[in-house]
Each structure stands twice: as structure tokens, then as C-alpha cells.
Design an enzyme around this catalytic site. Structure first.
Site, PDB file in Angstrom:
ATOM      1  N   TYR A   1      -9.534  -7.032  12.273  1.00  0.00           N
ATOM      2  CA  TYR A   1      -8.913  -6.509  11.061  1.00  0.00           C
ATOM      3  C   TYR A   1      -8.870  -7.557   9.952  1.00  0.00           C
ATOM      4  O   TYR A   1      -8.555  -8.715  10.174  1.00  0.00           O
ATOM      5  CB  TYR A   1      -7.483  -6.026  11.358  1.00  0.00           C
ATOM      6  CG  TYR A   1      -6.775  -5.495  10.129  1.00  0.00           C
ATOM      7  CD1 TYR A   1      -6.957  -4.181   9.714  1.00  0.00           C
ATOM      8  CD2 TYR A   1      -5.953  -6.318   9.358  1.00  0.00           C
ATOM      9  CE1 TYR A   1      -6.333  -3.704   8.569  1.00  0.00           C
ATOM     10  CE2 TYR A   1      -5.326  -5.851   8.212  1.00  0.00           C
ATOM     11  CZ  TYR A   1      -5.519  -4.543   7.823  1.00  0.00           C
ATOM     12  OH  TYR A   1      -4.913  -4.060   6.695  1.00  0.00           O
TER      13      TYR A   1
ATOM     14  N   ASN B   1      -2.339  -2.869  13.149  1.00  0.00           N
ATOM     15  CA  ASN B   1      -3.791  -2.708  13.094  1.00  0.00           C
ATOM     16  C   ASN B   1      -4.270  -1.468  13.846  1.00  0.00           C
ATOM     17  O   ASN B   1      -5.094  -0.694  13.336  1.00  0.00           O
ATOM     18  CB  ASN B   1      -4.485  -3.962  13.630  1.00  0.00           C
ATOM     19  CG  ASN B   1      -4.165  -5.187  12.783  1.00  0.00           C
ATOM     20  OD1 ASN B   1      -3.626  -5.056  11.690  1.00  0.00           O
ATOM     21  ND2 ASN B   1      -4.488  -6.366  13.293  1.00  0.00           N
TER      22      ASN B   1
ATOM     23  N   GLN C   1      -7.476  -2.279   3.873  1.00  0.00           N
ATOM     24  CA  GLN C   1      -6.448  -1.450   3.242  1.00  0.00           C
ATOM     25  C   GLN C   1      -7.023  -0.692   2.037  1.00  0.00           C
ATOM     26  O   GLN C   1      -6.464   0.305   1.605  1.00  0.00           O
ATOM     27  CB  GLN C   1      -5.278  -2.348   2.803  1.00  0.00           C
ATOM     28  CG  GLN C   1      -4.144  -1.624   2.136  1.00  0.00           C
ATOM     29  CD  GLN C   1      -2.902  -2.497   2.039  1.00  0.00           C
ATOM     30  OE1 GLN C   1      -2.211  -2.707   3.026  1.00  0.00           O
ATOM     31  NE2 GLN C   1      -2.621  -3.026   0.866  1.00  0.00           N
TER      32      GLN C   1
ATOM     33  N   SER D   1     -13.596  27.481 -26.851  1.00  0.00           N
ATOM     34  CA  SER D   1     -13.675  26.304 -27.711  1.00  0.00           C
ATOM     35  C   SER D   1     -12.584  26.404 -28.755  1.00  0.00           C
ATOM     36  O   SER D   1     -12.261  27.502 -29.222  1.00  0.00           O
ATOM     37  CB  SER D   1     -15.050  26.255 -28.378  1.00  0.00           C
ATOM     38  OG  SER D   1     -14.977  25.501 -29.580  1.00  0.00           O
TER      39      SER D   1
ATOM     40  N   LYS E   1      -8.202   3.541   1.892  1.00  0.00           N
ATOM     41  CA  LYS E   1      -7.479   4.808   1.796  1.00  0.00           C
ATOM     42  C   LYS E   1      -7.617   5.519   0.460  1.00  0.00           C
ATOM     43  O   LYS E   1      -7.912   6.727   0.411  1.00  0.00           O
ATOM     44  CB  LYS E   1      -6.006   4.585   2.116  1.00  0.00           C
ATOM     45  CG  LYS E   1      -5.792   4.314   3.582  1.00  0.00           C
ATOM     46  CD  LYS E   1      -4.404   3.833   3.868  1.00  0.00           C
ATOM     47  CE  LYS E   1      -4.420   2.890   5.041  1.00  0.00           C
ATOM     48  NZ  LYS E   1      -5.174   1.637   4.801  1.00  0.00           N
TER      49      LYS E   1
ATOM     50  N   ASN F   1     -17.282  28.731 -22.217  1.00  0.00           N
ATOM     51  CA  ASN F   1     -17.883  27.547 -21.591  1.00  0.00           C
ATOM     52  C   ASN F   1     -17.670  27.521 -20.079  1.00  0.00           C
ATOM     53  O   ASN F   1     -16.603  27.890 -19.595  1.00  0.00           O
ATOM     54  CB  ASN F   1     -17.284  26.274 -22.215  1.00  0.00           C
ATOM     55  CG  ASN F   1     -17.687  26.112 -23.667  1.00  0.00           C
ATOM     56  OD1 ASN F   1     -18.783  26.516 -24.055  1.00  0.00           O
ATOM     57  ND2 ASN F   1     -16.800  25.525 -24.459  1.00  0.00           N
TER      58      ASN F   1
ATOM     59  N   SER G   1       0.823  -1.212   0.000  1.00  0.00           N
ATOM     60  CA  SER G   1       0.000   0.000   0.000  1.00  0.00           C
ATOM     61  C   SER G   1       0.858   1.264   0.000  1.00  0.00           C
ATOM     62  O   SER G   1       0.334   2.369   0.004  1.00  0.00           O
ATOM     63  CB  SER G   1      -0.939   0.008   1.207  1.00  0.00           C
ATOM     64  OG  SER G   1      -0.215  -0.190   2.403  1.00  0.00           O
TER      65      SER G   1
ATOM     66  N   GLU H   1     -19.278  22.700 -14.820  1.00  0.00           N
ATOM     67  CA  GLU H   1     -19.630  21.351 -15.296  1.00  0.00           C
ATOM     68  C   GLU H   1     -18.842  20.285 -14.547  1.00  0.00           C
ATOM     69  O   GLU H   1     -19.368  19.218 -14.207  1.00  0.00           O
ATOM     70  CB  GLU H   1     -19.346  21.231 -16.794  1.00  0.00           C
ATOM     71  CG  GLU H   1     -20.222  22.131 -17.643  1.00  0.00           C
ATOM     72  CD  GLU H   1     -19.706  22.208 -19.074  1.00  0.00           C
ATOM     73  OE1 GLU H   1     -20.188  21.437 -19.904  1.00  0.00           O
ATOM     74  OE2 GLU H   1     -18.802  23.018 -19.347  1.00  0.00           O
TER      75      GLU H   1
ATOM     76  N   LYS I   1     -17.447  30.846 -28.244  1.00  0.00           N
ATOM     77  CA  LYS I   1     -17.818  30.086 -27.054  1.00  0.00           C
ATOM     78  C   LYS I   1     -17.138  30.587 -25.794  1.00  0.00           C
ATOM     79  O   LYS I   1     -16.005  31.037 -25.796  1.00  0.00           O
ATOM     80  CB  LYS I   1     -17.491  28.598 -27.233  1.00  0.00           C
ATOM     81  CG  LYS I   1     -18.401  27.862 -28.189  1.00  0.00           C
ATOM     82  CD  LYS I   1     -19.880  27.927 -27.823  1.00  0.00           C
ATOM     83  CE  LYS I   1     -20.257  26.988 -26.685  1.00  0.00           C
ATOM     84  NZ  LYS I   1     -20.217  25.576 -27.080  1.00  0.00           N
TER      85      LYS I   1
ATOM     86  N   THR J   1     -40.301  25.859 -10.371  1.00  0.00           N
ATOM     87  CA  THR J   1     -40.532  24.458 -10.014  1.00  0.00           C
ATOM     88  C   THR J   1     -40.639  23.748 -11.359  1.00  0.00           C
ATOM     89  O   THR J   1     -41.138  24.334 -12.327  1.00  0.00           O
ATOM     90  CB  THR J   1     -41.824  24.257  -9.196  1.00  0.00           C
ATOM     91  OG1 THR J   1     -42.931  24.713  -9.971  1.00  0.00           O
ATOM     92  CG2 THR J   1     -41.793  25.030  -7.882  1.00  0.00           C
ATOM     93  N   HIS J   2     -40.150  22.531 -11.426  1.00  0.00           N
ATOM     94  CA  HIS J   2     -40.090  21.802 -12.704  1.00  0.00           C
ATOM     95  C   HIS J   2     -39.305  22.583 -13.765  1.00  0.00           C
ATOM     96  O   HIS J   2     -39.528  22.403 -14.953  1.00  0.00           O
ATOM     97  CB  HIS J   2     -41.486  21.481 -13.251  1.00  0.00           C
ATOM     98  CG  HIS J   2     -42.440  20.954 -12.221  1.00  0.00           C
ATOM     99  ND1 HIS J   2     -42.658  19.617 -12.025  1.00  0.00           N
ATOM    100  CD2 HIS J   2     -43.198  21.600 -11.303  1.00  0.00           C
ATOM    101  CE1 HIS J   2     -43.540  19.445 -11.034  1.00  0.00           C
ATOM    102  NE2 HIS J   2     -43.877  20.635 -10.577  1.00  0.00           N
TER     103      HIS J   2
HETATM  104  N1  ARG Z   1      -1.279  -1.368   5.183  1.00  0.00           N
HETATM  105  C1  ARG Z   1      -2.259  -1.887   6.091  1.00  0.00           C
HETATM  106  C2  ARG Z   1      -3.575  -1.141   5.896  1.00  0.00           C
HETATM  107  O1  ARG Z   1      -3.550  -0.164   5.274  1.00  0.00           O
HETATM  108  C3  ARG Z   1      -1.784  -1.710   7.501  1.00  0.00           C
HETATM  109  C4  ARG Z   1      -2.296  -2.695   8.477  1.00  0.00           C
HETATM  110  C5  ARG Z   1      -1.770  -4.038   8.198  1.00  0.00           C
HETATM  111  N2  ARG Z   1      -1.998  -4.923   9.236  1.00  0.00           N
HETATM  112  C6  ARG Z   1      -1.830  -6.229   9.032  1.00  0.00           C
HETATM  113  N3  ARG Z   1      -2.008  -6.989  10.025  1.00  0.00           N
HETATM  114  N4  ARG Z   1      -1.499  -6.696   7.872  1.00  0.00           N
HETATM  115  O2  ARG Z   1      -4.613  -1.583   6.335  1.00  0.00           O
END
Ligand code: ARG
Length: 459
Positions: A318, A111, A323, A278, A326, A286, A24, A291, A284, A156-157
């Protein structure tokens, strides 16, 4: 070679594709500041509770600051083999300070570490959303203040309904965005509990002080259940949900700007700074930013749906699935902050065509309801009858190709004998808006009172 952090039981290292799907670091390096802050708080707590020597804790604290400055200088070799930001930071710490680095992970797991880092990051984004919203609300209030008495058609509408004021329309968005602000503030308050010290899932046998780390990291308290602490991502879901609602509001305002800036409406003109041309049609101008803001809800809601789908049905505690939280939140947060800033810029820079607004408000029989209300008030008709009489008058005017005020008194009396010349007093759009004095109505004094209330709230 096997992994330096967990390779004890392994004879061989992971397959390259295993590494690719597992790592990650490509995205969670964004958590470096939160990770180092959390580790420093943890090390200081380990020393205060006698679990680490003060010398070791100091070496760790100092070494982490070195790592921080390396990353900030762009001078840090992120390694995919080390999977994530947590192990990258710790491995580098080991290179810098040696043996004490290996003591940092006492009474901790990745974790609770990642749950803490991510909460800190999302908490900052709640604050960023609140300040972005505050700035946008400021821009809308300025528009509302200049145009508190400018009359425009309310729809409205998307059909002309009744006259409203520009200020009233702007303030409708202020109310929506104000609730968004509240949602981010509420989410922040709810997520402000610290997972650190939950360790892998069960807590730890070391005599840690979770209240100390919670306080050091600006949390209100430690989370009360270690399983919950490492398992849930509801704080991220709540951020995404609030973001999706906010982006929905932004998309509606954006859509109105697109419509209003069209040649057919010409209610507003975007400045050069917020328009694009454009490559083929020289005339134009725009509204691309509007948008794009209209479109951004797609990504943000997509992120929310993605993370809900990841989290549903996951057994405690966990799982690596988490993961996947993120990238969704990073993208949604970046997108939302950009959309808020762009909307603030556009609103602040908008030229409003007051005459066009008023001309549009004065056509399309926008004061037909005022006429019906007058028949109730002045001639004592039941509202349903008044509605019918007015409808007939509208049809007459339409056939004649004029608006209601252009009908003669005789033409009106032919439809209903109780109509007197007094009726002309209610057919003008300014009278119409001024009469909407009910609380929250479009009358300019009502709108000004709301503007004053919001200015006080926003500061
Ligand atoms: N990179 C992991 C995450 O984003 C970190 C936690 C990993 N923990 C584990 N026991 N593998 O969730």
C-alpha cells in the site's frame, strides 16, 4: 493534539495543510455502508474464532448499526481530523460502546479494510451498469422491433453507402452494449475475491477465518496473496476501462442522434422531455442531453487515465497514492449511470420519421452496389468490370440529375449491352435490403431473428 487512532508516537498533531491533503473523508464517506458491513463481518468472525468475546463482538455489531443509522439520518459529524471513513466510524463507535470498540481493529489494517470497502462499492457499480445497460438495450430493442423493415441510408464516411434498416442500425448498438454488459459482468466476477484479513500487507498472527468473512460479504473466496490484496486496484481500473468503452459507444449513438435530429436530416425528433430551447433563437430545439452524453466520455476516460497514472510504477504494497482511486471511480460511475439513464429515456421517447428515412435511402445512388452485383449474377461480368460499368451509370445519372432507377433501359444499354429490364428489380431500396440475407445482414428477417434472440437473452 495528536491523532487518537495512531498518535502514540507523536507529540504534536499534523499541520492544517497536512490534514487537508491527507484527509479523504470529504469523498470516502460514500463508502460508509460498505465499511460498516465489512466491520460487522470482521467482528463476527473474530468472535467465531475466539479472538473476541461474543459480548464484545455483539456490542460492536450493534454499535455499528447505530452508526449506520446516524449516517443514514444525516446525523453524523464527519471529522477531517479523523481522516477517513474508517476512522470516523470507529471513533464514533468508541463514543457509543466504549472500550470494546478498540478491539474491532484486531487482525485488520486500514489497508485491507479500504481495499474491501472499495471492492464492495465497485462490485455494486458493476451490477448497476449491467442493469442500466439492460434497460437501454430494452429501449433499443423496442425501436428495432417497430422499425425492422424501415429503410434508411447506411453510411460510410458519412456518405450514403447502401440501404439498411432502422432495426438493423438499432441492433448494431444492442450488440455493442451487450458486449459492454459482458465486460461489467466479467469484471465483477474477477474482482469478487475478498482482501479482508490481508491486514497491513503480510497477513496476521491471529487465527482468523478469511473464508468466513469472504462468504459473509458475498465474495467467492478470499484473495490468495496478502500483498496483492492490499496493493492492487486493477478491479477499479477494469471498471473504468469497461466504463470508458461503454461511454464511447454511448457517445457514438449520441452523435448520431444529434445529426439525425438536425433540420438537414430530420430522421428523428426528440420529444419535449429530451430537448431544450435557446434563450435567443425561438425556433431552436436543441439535443442537449445527446450532446452531453457525447461529451461524458471525456470525464470517464479522464478518470481511467488518471487512475492508471496513479497506479503505474507504485511499489508494493500500500501507498497513500492509492487514496486517489476513489474520486475518479465515483465520478466515472455517477457519470456513466446518468448517461445510461438519459440515453434510455431518449431512445424510448424518440419519434422516427420513417418517410424521411426512406426518401434519404432512395437518393444518393444507394443501390449502386445492387446494380453491380446484378451485373455479376445476371450478365456474368467479373465484379471489377461490373463496378466500373456501374460507376459510369452513376456518372450518367448524376449528369442528368436523376437517380439510378430513373435512367432508361436504352441509356443503360448504351453503357453495357448485357443490361436488361430485369435490372430495375434490384434498384429499389426495399429489394436491396431484402436481398441482404447473409447471416447478420440487414434483411428484415435477419434483423427480426436477432431481435428475438436478444429479447430472450435480456428477458
Ligand atoms: N483513506 C485511505 C485510502 O483511501 C485508507 C487506507 C489508509 N491506510 C494507511 N495505511 N494510511 O486509501
Amino acid at each position: 493534539a495528536s491523532n487518537a487512532m495512531w498518535g502514540g508516537r507523536f507529540a504534536a498533531g499534523p499541520d492544517a495543510i497536512m490534514q487537508a491533503i491527507n484527509a479523504s473523508i470529504g469523498f470516502d464517506q460514500r463508502l460508509y455502508a460498505q465499511d460498516i458491513r465489512g466491520s460487522r463481518a470482521h467482528a463476527a468472525m473474530l468472535a467465531a474464532t475466539g479472538i473476541l468475546t461474543h459480548n464484545d463482538a455483539e456490542a460492536i455489531g450493534e454499535g455499528l448499526l447505530t452508526v449506520l443509522s446516524e449516517i443514514e439520518r444525516g446525523d453524523f459529524p464527519f471529522s477531517v481530523a479523523l481522516e477517513d471513513i474508517h476512522m470516523n466510524v470507529e471513533a464514533r463507535l468508541k463514543e457509543i460502546i466504549g472500550e470494546p470498540a478498540g478491539r474491532l481493529h484486531t487482525a485488520r489494517s486500514r489497508n485491507d479494510q479500504v481495499a474491501t470497502d472499495f471492492r464492495l462499492w465497485v462490485r455494486d457499480q458493476c451490477d448497476a451498469a449491467v442493469s442500466g445497460l439492460r434497460a437501454l438495450i430494452g429501449a433499443l430493442l423496442a425501436q428495432a422491433e417497430s422499425g425492422a423493415g424501415w429503410v434508411m441510408p447506411g453510411f460510410t464516411h458519412l456518405q450514403t453507402a447502401q440501404p439498411v434498416t432502422w432495426g438493423h442500425h438499432m441492433m448494431a448498438y444492442v450488440e455493442m452494449l451487450g458486449r459492454d454488459m459482458g465486460r461489467f459482468a466479467d469484471a465483477r466476477a474477477r474482482m469478487n475475491e475478498c482482501p479482508l484479513g490481508a491486514a497491513a500487507l503480510a497477513g496476521t498472527s491471529f487465527p482468523i477465518d478469511r473464508h468466513m468473512t469472504a462468504e459473509a460479504l458475498g465474495f467467492d473466496r478470499p484473495m490468495a496473496n496478502s500483498l496483492d490484496a492490499v496493493s492492487d486496484r486493477d478491479f477499479a481500473l477494469e471498471f473504468l476501462a469497461a466504463s470508458a468503452i461503454c461511454a464511447t459507444h454511448l457517445s457514438r449513438l449520441a452523435e448520431e442522434l444529434v445529426i439525425w435530429s438536425s433540420a438537414q436530416f430530420r430522421f428523428v425528433a426528440m420529444s419535449d422531455k429530451w430537448s431544450t430551447g435557446s434563450s435567443i433563437m425561438p425556433q431552436k430545439r436543441n439535443p442537449d442531453a445527446a450532446e452531453l452524453i457525447r461529451a461524458k466520455i471525456g470525464r470517464i476516460l479522464g478518470a481511467a487515465v488518471a487512475l492508471f497514472t496513479v497506479m503505474k510504477g507504485l511499489p508494493l504494497a500500500y501507498s497513500k497514492d492509492m487514496q486517489e482511486d476513489k474520486e475518479q471511480v465515483f465520478d466515472a460511475a455517477d457519470t456513466l449511470m446518468l448517461a445510461l439513464a438519459a440515453m434510455e429515456g431518449m431512445i424510448g421517447d424518440l419519434t422516427v420519421n420513417r418517410d424521411r428515412l426512406e426518401a434519404a435511402a432512395s437518393s444518393g445512388f444507394s443501390t449502386a452496389t445492387d446494380l453491380a452485383d446484378w451485373l455479376v449474377r445476371a450478365a456474368g461480368l467479373p465484379f471489377r468490370d461490373a463496378h466500373h460499368v456501374t460507376g459510369t451509370l452513376v456518372a450518367r445519372a448524376e449528369a442528368k440529375g436523376c437517380d439510378l432507377p430513373e435512367l432508361s433501359l436504352e441509356e443503360m444499354q448504351a453503357v453495357h449491352p448485357a443490361i436488361t429490364s430485369e435490372v430495375f428489380g434490384v434498384l429499389g431500396v426495399h429489394n436491396s435490403v431484402a436481398s441482404r440475407q447473409s447471416y447478420g445482414g440487414t434483411a428484415p428477417d435477419q434483423v427480426r431473428a436477432q431481435i428475438a434472440r436478444w429479447k430472450q437473452r435480456i428477458g
